[in-house]
Design an enzyme around this catalytic site. Structure first.
Site, PDB file in Angstrom:
ATOM      1  N   THR A 298       0.815  -1.220   0.000  1.00  0.00           N
ATOM      2  CA  THR A 298       0.000   0.000   0.000  1.00  0.00           C
ATOM      3  C   THR A 298       0.846   1.266   0.000  1.00  0.00           C
ATOM      4  O   THR A 298       0.471   2.281  -0.600  1.00  0.00           O
ATOM      5  CB  THR A 298      -0.921  -0.001   1.244  1.00  0.00           C
ATOM      6  OG1 THR A 298      -1.810  -1.106   1.117  1.00  0.00           O
ATOM      7  CG2 THR A 298      -1.728   1.275   1.355  1.00  0.00           C
TER       8      THR A 298
ATOM      9  N   ASP B 231       1.545  -6.499  -4.510  1.00  0.00           N
ATOM     10  CA  ASP B 231       0.809  -6.564  -3.254  1.00  0.00           C
ATOM     11  C   ASP B 231       1.417  -7.714  -2.455  1.00  0.00           C
ATOM     12  O   ASP B 231       1.766  -8.748  -3.039  1.00  0.00           O
ATOM     13  CB  ASP B 231      -0.667  -6.846  -3.575  1.00  0.00           C
ATOM     14  CG  ASP B 231      -1.549  -6.757  -2.342  1.00  0.00           C
ATOM     15  OD1 ASP B 231      -2.346  -5.803  -2.274  1.00  0.00           O
ATOM     16  OD2 ASP B 231      -1.450  -7.635  -1.453  1.00  0.00           O
ATOM     17  N   SER B 232       1.515  -7.572  -1.147  1.00  0.00           N
ATOM     18  CA  SER B 232       2.235  -8.608  -0.398  1.00  0.00           C
ATOM     19  C   SER B 232       1.460  -9.921  -0.327  1.00  0.00           C
ATOM     20  O   SER B 232       2.017 -10.934   0.080  1.00  0.00           O
ATOM     21  CB  SER B 232       2.626  -8.121   0.988  1.00  0.00           C
ATOM     22  OG  SER B 232       1.532  -8.083   1.850  1.00  0.00           O
ATOM     23  N   SER B 233       0.204  -9.928  -0.747  1.00  0.00           N
ATOM     24  CA  SER B 233      -0.516 -11.211  -0.835  1.00  0.00           C
ATOM     25  C   SER B 233       0.132 -12.101  -1.887  1.00  0.00           C
ATOM     26  O   SER B 233      -0.047 -13.324  -1.872  1.00  0.00           O
ATOM     27  CB  SER B 233      -1.975 -10.993  -1.238  1.00  0.00           C
ATOM     28  OG  SER B 233      -2.554 -10.029  -0.427  1.00  0.00           O
TER      29      SER B 233
ATOM     30  N   THR C 274       0.030 -21.614  20.130  1.00  0.00           N
ATOM     31  CA  THR C 274      -1.290 -21.257  20.654  1.00  0.00           C
ATOM     32  C   THR C 274      -2.105 -20.456  19.637  1.00  0.00           C
ATOM     33  O   THR C 274      -1.551 -19.702  18.840  1.00  0.00           O
ATOM     34  CB  THR C 274      -1.173 -20.453  21.965  1.00  0.00           C
ATOM     35  OG1 THR C 274      -2.510 -20.152  22.419  1.00  0.00           O
ATOM     36  CG2 THR C 274      -0.417 -19.147  21.787  1.00  0.00           C
TER      37      THR C 274
HETATM   38  N1  ASP Z   1      -2.623  -5.413   0.517  1.00  0.00           N
HETATM   39  C1  ASP Z   1      -1.521  -4.606   0.954  1.00  0.00           C
HETATM   40  C2  ASP Z   1      -0.277  -5.450   0.960  1.00  0.00           C
HETATM   41  O1  ASP Z   1      -0.033  -6.160   1.886  1.00  0.00           O
HETATM   42  C3  ASP Z   1      -1.809  -4.028   2.303  1.00  0.00           C
HETATM   43  C4  ASP Z   1      -0.741  -3.116   2.848  1.00  0.00           C
HETATM   44  O2  ASP Z   1       0.315  -2.895   2.297  1.00  0.00           O
HETATM   45  O3  ASP Z   1      -0.956  -2.590   3.947  1.00  0.00           O
HETATM   46  O4  ASP Z   1       0.466  -5.415  -0.001  1.00  0.00           O
END
Ligand code: ASP
Length: 375
Positions: free
Chosen positions: A26, A70-72, A290
């Site tokens: 982001t 995007d980090s996803s 946990t």
């Molecule tokens: N979807 C974004 C990512 O992880 C969210 C972020 O950067 O806060 O790339």
């Protein structure tokens, strides 16, 4: 640099030099006029919004992923690319800042802490909840403070000598972090280890909380191997044991992180016991963490967790799931010997677990006098 593009940004000449590695997230996104969705910018546009970088008295250079993501979409191949870049550029910079999406930042920070081994220079991940170009963005402060902390020195040596995450006015140990909030500017927490630094008017450095590596190699001794034949299974009341059995029957499966209740408890059901015993007999490494947001597993406490130990499940102490999972990937790639795997998983390799939590051994420890850094 494979997969990376030299941005050639030199913000200013100064005593200390920092390499910014921009992966996406982001922090560097902008709203697409047609679709309305957030899409990544390139780093030259990101840095344009932080002119203070040029006046911080720090030499800043930047490289970027060819296509910021995007980090996803971050995968182990991206962790390898980051680790390799840091190793290749290690001699030329005093520290590294990785701009990364917050969604999987805790996984990347944890993975890098294991892959880089003893790293005696700061590797600080940061990102933001709001893109850097918008009003009220948290990106500017996060980026500036991360760069300044990466350049911070004590007696001529880097103050931070580990993989860390800067977010919401705090610097945390990377392999202790977890993304807790989808909205808050304090989105990242470190549930079981105190912040390394609190950023107010000054940086308040919590020196006893810092990690000091056991030795400082000139070039990080990378371990790029990761076994991804792993699973993460979280128990819930009513979980189908048939489903669990079938999941564990995946023939390539090498390891599993089992998220259990409270301080490491699981149902006493014979069915569960049989499924876990069979997995253990097939040599699958199982690690107990946990489901709670804070604390860890105390396998000695309740009879319900004794059953797990009897099935060969290893206590993950107070590791986060992110740390347990990436550590498991790393350790499984180091050796096939089950006893060695168990030893590594219960040892404190890079500050990812609290030794006093279960009386385990550790590779080194909190910052004391510090070790000489070969630079
Ligand atoms: N979807 C974004 C990512 O992880 C969210 C972020 O950067 O806060 O790339």
């Amino acid at each position: 640099m494979k997969g990376l593009r030299d941005m050639g940004l030199e913000a200013s000449q100064g005593e200390r030099s920092i390499l910014v590695i921009y992966t996406g997230g982001t922090i560097g996104m902008v709203r697409d006029k047609v679709s309305g969705a957030l899409v990544p910018l390139d780093f030259s546009q990101v840095s344009r919004h932080v002119p203070e970088l040029a006046h911080a008295g720090i030499r800043v250079e930047a490289v970027s992923f060819e296509s910021p993501i995007d980090s996803s979409d971050v995968m182990p191949k991206h962790w390898r690319s980051l680790a390799t870049t840091i190793a290749e550029c290690h001699a030329s910079f005093d520290g590294f800042v990785i701009l990364h999406g917050t969604d999987t930042m805790a996984y990347t920070a944890s993975a890098l802490s294991f892959m880089l081994g003893d790293v005696c220079k700061p590797v600080i991940l940061t990102g933001s909840q709001l893109p850097i170009g918008v009003p009220r963005t948290d990106g500017r402060e996060n980026l500036l403070s991360a760069v300044m902390l990466a350049a911070h020195a004590t007696d001529g040596r880097p103050t931070i000598q580990e993989v860390a995450v800067y977010f919401g006015n705090h610097l945390f140990r990377g392999n202790r972090t977890h993304k807790e909030s989808a909205q808050s500017f304090q989105a990242i927490i470190s549930p079981n280890h105190p912040p390394l630094v609190e950023a107010g008017v000054d940086f308040e450095i919590n020196r006893p909380a810092l990690w000091r590596p056991s030795h400082c190699p000139r070039v990080p001794e990378l371990n790029l191997g990761l076994r991804t034949e792993v699973a993460w299974i979280s128990l819930f009341p009513g979980m189908s044991m048939d489903w669990l059995r079938r999941s564990l029957e995946w023939e390539d499966l090498r390891g599993m992180v089992l998220a259990t209740y409270g301080s490491g408890n699981a149902p006493t059901s014979e069915l569960l016991r049989n499924v876990l015993r069979q997995a253990n007999e097939r040599g699958i490494t199982m690690v107990n963490v946990t489901q709670c947001g804070h604390g860890g597993v105390h396998p000695e406490l309740y009879a319900t967790s004794h059953m797990l130990a009897g099935c060969g499940v290893i206590p993950g102490h107070d590791m986060t799931t992110e740390a347990a999972l990436t550590k498991l990937m790393h350790v499984l790639a180091l050796t096939d010997d089950n006893e060695t795997i168990r030893d590594f998983m219960t040892q404190n390799l890079r500050g990812e677990l609290t030794p006093s939590f279960a009386g385990v051994s550790q590779a080194h420890g909190p910052a004391g006098a510090g070790l000489p850094v070969e630079m």
